[in-house]
Design a protein around this motif. Structure first.
Motif, PDB file in Angstrom:
ATOM      1  N   PHE A 102      44.237   9.546  53.018  1.00 13.96           N
ATOM      2  CA  PHE A 102      43.166  10.422  52.575  1.00 13.96           C
ATOM      3  C   PHE A 102      41.972  10.254  53.512  1.00 13.96           C
ATOM      4  N   ASN A 112      40.618  13.786  52.800  1.00 11.36           N
ATOM      5  CA  ASN A 112      41.525  14.582  51.973  1.00 11.36           C
ATOM      6  C   ASN A 112      41.471  14.062  50.541  1.00 11.36           C
ATOM      7  N   ILE A 113      41.827  14.928  49.588  1.00  7.93           N
ATOM      8  CA  ILE A 113      41.971  14.406  48.227  1.00  7.93           C
ATOM      9  C   ILE A 113      43.368  14.642  47.674  1.00  7.93           C
ATOM     10  N   THR A 142      36.720  19.216  51.069  1.00 13.82           N
ATOM     11  CA  THR A 142      35.681  18.241  50.702  1.00 13.82           C
ATOM     12  C   THR A 142      34.402  18.526  51.493  1.00 13.82           C
ATOM     13  N   HIS A 159      32.392  11.658  51.209  1.00 15.83           N
ATOM     14  CA  HIS A 159      33.348  10.661  50.714  1.00 15.83           C
ATOM     15  C   HIS A 159      33.161  10.441  49.215  1.00 15.83           C
ATOM     16  N   ALA A 200      34.696  13.332  47.452  1.00 10.65           N
ATOM     17  CA  ALA A 200      36.158  13.246  47.494  1.00 10.65           C
ATOM     18  C   ALA A 200      36.673  12.311  46.399  1.00 10.65           C
ATOM     19  N   HIS A 201      35.936  11.228  46.167  1.00  7.34           N
ATOM     20  CA  HIS A 201      36.375  10.297  45.115  1.00  7.34           C
ATOM     21  C   HIS A 201      36.176  10.879  43.726  1.00  7.34           C
ATOM     22  N   TYR A 216      42.199  15.885  41.491  1.00 13.11           N
ATOM     23  CA  TYR A 216      43.174  16.755  42.148  1.00 13.11           C
ATOM     24  C   TYR A 216      44.240  17.168  41.141  1.00 13.11           C
TER      25      TYR A 216
END
Lengths: 643, 643
Positions: free
Chosen positions: B330, B355-356, B365, B600, B603-604, B608
């Motif tokens: 990711f 990436n997620i 993102t 970031h 993204a966390h 998803y």
């Protein structure tokens, strides 16, 4: 376009298409045909002889080619222009100086003993043999629809679980191979880790059957390059090789190389010669011998003189040769294998053994480590005989170093029949004082005929010629005989082997020009020792031991080296030949983080003395250009035979 | 060996020698002749048409080539074997999809306004626009015989004196250029520094007249690549360019690319296509436009979907497409420009926007950052329309994302006369309900004749055909007229421009197969929105704003997009086109360390949702494959004209 065919004595040949009018030596250089040209092709050294076979070649006959030689077809390639198709023979003598690469047979115990000894000496002084690399085995669970963690996170978690270190970084090399490496091995792998301050860097992911983590130690000499691949866990030597430095066709000494490097594209050309044409082929061959991939070499140390490490890095070295003689660096921090395009792991750090002056480089600081003079209370002398001669004098409290330009004579350069210590080289010699007949030993198989003379052989021949009263203290021939002759310029020479007993196409001999060149080389060394000792108010009697290193070879006869006035006249048992200390030093630095640090500490503690700006050095040098010396009182043990 | 000559409509040509029997499309790929093959050469898409001029070519006639076309010389290159010398015409339509590289004219204010706006929005949310780079001017004293410090130490001391930071590290790039850089500028230079934790890394040494420190932001789309070079001090855009993704000849969508990458040497080939054939030429052209050297780009950010960033890194992407759909990463940490052979400063860090999921990547993102949906209490929808469609829904407390495979239809792929939004593309269209005559606007200079249809044009045409009752909710032609016709398979089509009014060699039309393909693409988007909202127990009335991004272009008519059932039927003023949010997001990440960190964090925080494993998604999709939908109650505002 005319074609040039270079034929070798082994029957092989190289064919190359050229532009009419091109210089034959230039053609050979471009085609990677190894023809020695220590003078860099200015016609002065006479080494680049080739034999004209057929075709067209427009050559100038110089003093290096006699009428007889010329009639036989001998030409200097640097003085020849290609005017049409031509075929020439490249004799062994011309290419022997740059010998083919040699991968050592490690089943021979002496090939590895020297590394064990050097490591033991350093370990005995309290240096710990540990480095930052380790191998850890990991068993992960395979991903599923319920556990879709990306591969890099899966690996990082497993490493954290195994080592307790929370911060795990992956090199690009690992990121790139990870999906295959995990799946091919069913998520059961070995990882190669490098410990950083508060984290680990993952260098590799390999099958669990692969445990080796390798390093490489490389000694880049002006003339010869030597290297080993070692196991980073225990220091075991996995492969060893040596080769001529590919830069040699651009000049025999550092000054000619620097001049060549300043021509257009020169820095890239010199860098390519050492990296692409020398180091990478050596690494490939060693990896094959060791049964590893280049990417399994995770750590390197290079020990080399200041010019060599500047040219290795593709740095402008011109300020090194011009007053005030400034290097780009003494120490480097962030040079990696990818920077130099070395065919090892791209993230492998390239440690450059630190320089301490423009003419005292990392070969000497690495060598000083294994000389062990830094660990003893008594005063010792460490001499590295290479194309440059470097000297370190001192003890555990204090060390001083200087360099002198000896030229390539110790490695057979600047000597008409000189060659490196490889097959066909006369490495030892004695002469009967009465008959003036020589007895010599030749490197190579039983029955190998002599091709030329290597450094230790030259020392012996000159010492014996002097002892037998065949030459004067000035190096001039003063006795007559079958083996002594004079050419039509009046230059005397001594024939060690006549053409019919030699492997080459001419007599193996030594002449007054050679002797004069060698006297200058040994004079440079001796006067450097004297100048340094005098500046400290020391004399030779205070020297406890003399450690001699360098490519001159274990065959060096210390008695003869004293006889010719190269080394001070102290008891012979004080002399010790310690081999290639640059390479064994680099070996220790690769294997041990503490040894690497120790070399940096030594570098900071060695005082550099610049001889070229010392006014007394030239006087010392002139006085030393005799056999053994103008002041014979310095050499009480040296006597000529009464004939 | 037979020769193949590819002629272009602009009169230029490419000639290449091939082996007899080679596939013509393969030949074109190897020769870098841009021929579209969205289906990767399996004969299904019919886009790789070339016109046979002369010579020998062994072609199979497929359903994509009518008898009339065949008689005129049209062949599918993927279904043609080279049997002898041959000459073919590559029509613009075949290469227009992969447009030539375009460097933007920055004097046009709208080219840069979007970046200013995106930066302002993010700054308004409290993100600081600072990064780790700075330029410091240094005046050093020149070395002398009394001051022989090496160049690197001299520089380090001067930097320490100027910044107070004791630990100074030099990149190899600086070490290599230092002797010249100092002496050429008389020891008066600017240094480019990057602040690390407790040290600084010196990236460059430049004349004091050079103050720029540059970064690059790159959006790698499956179809199109866009990039800017910016000044790292103030964010000023110095150059901007776009180009087709060079990988396109290996397949139009990510699945075909992954399959191609798994063939022998495939990963290297795909990596070369994006780096050597796309990014480096773009960087060169942008550097020239900006008047800088590539080595002055010290920092990069790449935003791209998960497959694109895997292929960029040369990573095996196969686990992405196979259950359980596992990415290699990711997030990445240690990827540098030298790893990817990008022609910028070798030590430039390449930030990969995180990436997620396997199908929601860094483009989303990075785009989410500039959509600003993360900073608002109300619920908003962010839709990125690319070859894949991605959707993020949420607010400052909560966000969810999913992806659907829309295929290349929005960018003109899978549509017989489809093309990218470049010169010759019909970008907007209306149809007179009575006469069925079209009125359209074409991208390009005044008088540009139409070549094909880009995404926004296709939406308009389908919406207008439906509104006028020319096609049924199923996309079948139900009215007759001059512009409506049926081929001998019975497939209906509508002609927007007859051959004589078009720039290409055939009518510009849209047929039932195209409409069906487009309905599937829009159905994929709409059903993804529905599935996600329903999983949260939301309905469309709770959507405050819809932010639409992607290469479909600012010309998108939101009303028409609702009419065809692509977007939910909410008030039109709730829709906002925000341009290429992947690129503007990457721009912010390059410029601001905090913005990079924010992405970031986002993204966390984005959950998803994997649609392909959601059982209700397929039902939603089938229901959405109508105009506007099987459930017309979802689209109360959509009406057909009464004729």
């Amino acid at each position: 376009m005319p074609n040039v065919i270079f034929r070798y004595e082994d029957g092989t040949a190289t064919k190359v298409a050229v532009t009419a009018g091109e210089n034959l030596l230039e053609v050979a250089r471009k085609a990677n045909v190894a023809i020695d040209a220590p003078c860099s092709g200015n016609g002065s050294c006479g080494k680049c002889r080739v034999k004209f076979i057929s075709g067209e070649l427009d050559s100038v006959q110089t003093r290096h080619i006699t009428d007889e030689d010329y009639a036989e077809g001998w030409r200097l390639s640097c003085c020849s222009k290609v005017t049409g198709d031509v075929e020439v023979l490249v004799p062994d003598i011309a290419s022997a100086y740059k010998s083919r690469m040699k991968v050592a047979d490690l089943s021979s115990p002496e090939e590895v003993a020297i590394f064990d000894r050097a490591k033991q000496d350093v370990a005995d002084a309290g240096i710990t043999f540990e480095n930052d690399f380790s191998v850890v085995e990991l068993q992960m669970t395979a991903p599923s629809l319920e556990d879709t963690m990306p591969d890099n996170e899966r690996l990082s978690w497993a490493i954290e679980a195994a080592t307790g270190i929370e911060s795990v970084k992956l090199t690009y090399h690992v990121l790139k191979k990870l999906p295959d490496a995990l799946r091919d091995n069913e998520f059961h792998v070995n990882v190669v880790l490098k410990k950083l301050h508060h984290s680990v860097l993952v260098y590799d992911v390999v099958p669990v059957t692969e445990e080796r983590i390798c390093g490489a130690a490389i000694d880049i000499g002006t003339t010869t390059v030597s290297a080993v691949i070692l196991d980073l866990r225990d220091g075991k030597i996995l492969a060893k090789a040596s080769a001529g430095n590919g830069q040699i066709r651009y000049g025999a000494d550092v000054i000619n190389r620097i001049i060549e490097s300043r021509k257009t594209g020169g820095e890239a050309k010199l860098q390519k010669a050492i990296i692409d044409e020398t180091l990478n082929p050596m690494l490939h061959n060693m990896c094959r011998a060791a049964g590893i991939q280049g990417s399994q070499i995770y750590h390197l140390c290079v020990a080399s003189n200041t010019t060599m490490n500047h040219l290795l890095l593709g740095v402008n070295a011109d300020p090194l040769r011009m007053e005030p003689y400034i290097p780009d660096f003494f120490e480097t921090e962030d040079v990696s294998a990818y920077d130099l395009r070395l065919d090892v792991h791209p993230n492998a750090k390239v440690i450059i053994a630190p320089n301490i002056g423009s003419y005292v480089g990392g070969d000497i600081t690495a060598g000083t480590l294994v000389s062990m003079i830094w660990n003893k209370p008594e005063f010792n002398l460490f001499i590295d005989l290479g194309t440059n001669g470097e000297i370190v004098f001192g003890n555990s409290d204090f060390m001083m170093s200087c360099a002198c330009s000896a030229g390539p004579a110790f490695e057979g350069g600047d000597i008409s029949c000189g060659m490196r210590a490889t097959d066909g080289a006369i490495e030892a010699c004695s002469i009967d004082a009465k008959t003036m007949e020589p007895t010599f030993s030749v490197i190579g198989k039983e029955g190998q005929k002599p091709v030329g003379l290597c450094g230790s052989g030259i020392i012996d021949v000159i010492a014996e010629l002097f002892r037998c009263g065949i030459i004067s203290p000035k190096g001039k021939f003063v006795r007559e005989g079958d083996r002594v002759r004079h050419d039509h310029y009046g230059i005397g020479s001594y024939v060690l082997a006549f053409k019919e007993d030699a492997a080459g196409h001419k007599d193996v001999e030594i002449n007054e020009v050679d002797i004069d060149n060698f006297i200058r080389a040994k004079g440079a060394i001796f006067s450097a020792i004297c100048t340094m000792l005098r500046s400290l108010d020391f004399d030779v009697s205070m020297i406890e031991n003399v450690y001699v290193a360098g490519g001159i070879g274990s065959g060096i006869n210390m008695r003869n080296a004293v006889t010719i006035g190269m080394f001070p006249d102290v008891e012979i048992d004080k002399f010790h030949y310690i081999g290639n200390s640059s390479l064994t030093g680099a070996y220790n630095m690769t294997l041990s983080t503490e040894a690497e640090q120790k070399v940096h500490d030594l570098a900071h503690n060695i005082t550099y003395m610049e001889l070229s700006t010392d006014p007394s050095y030239m006087d010392e040098f002139v006085a030393a250009c005799f056999i053994p010396h103008t002041n014979t009182a310095l050499f009480p043990s040296v006597k000529q035979e009464e004939i």
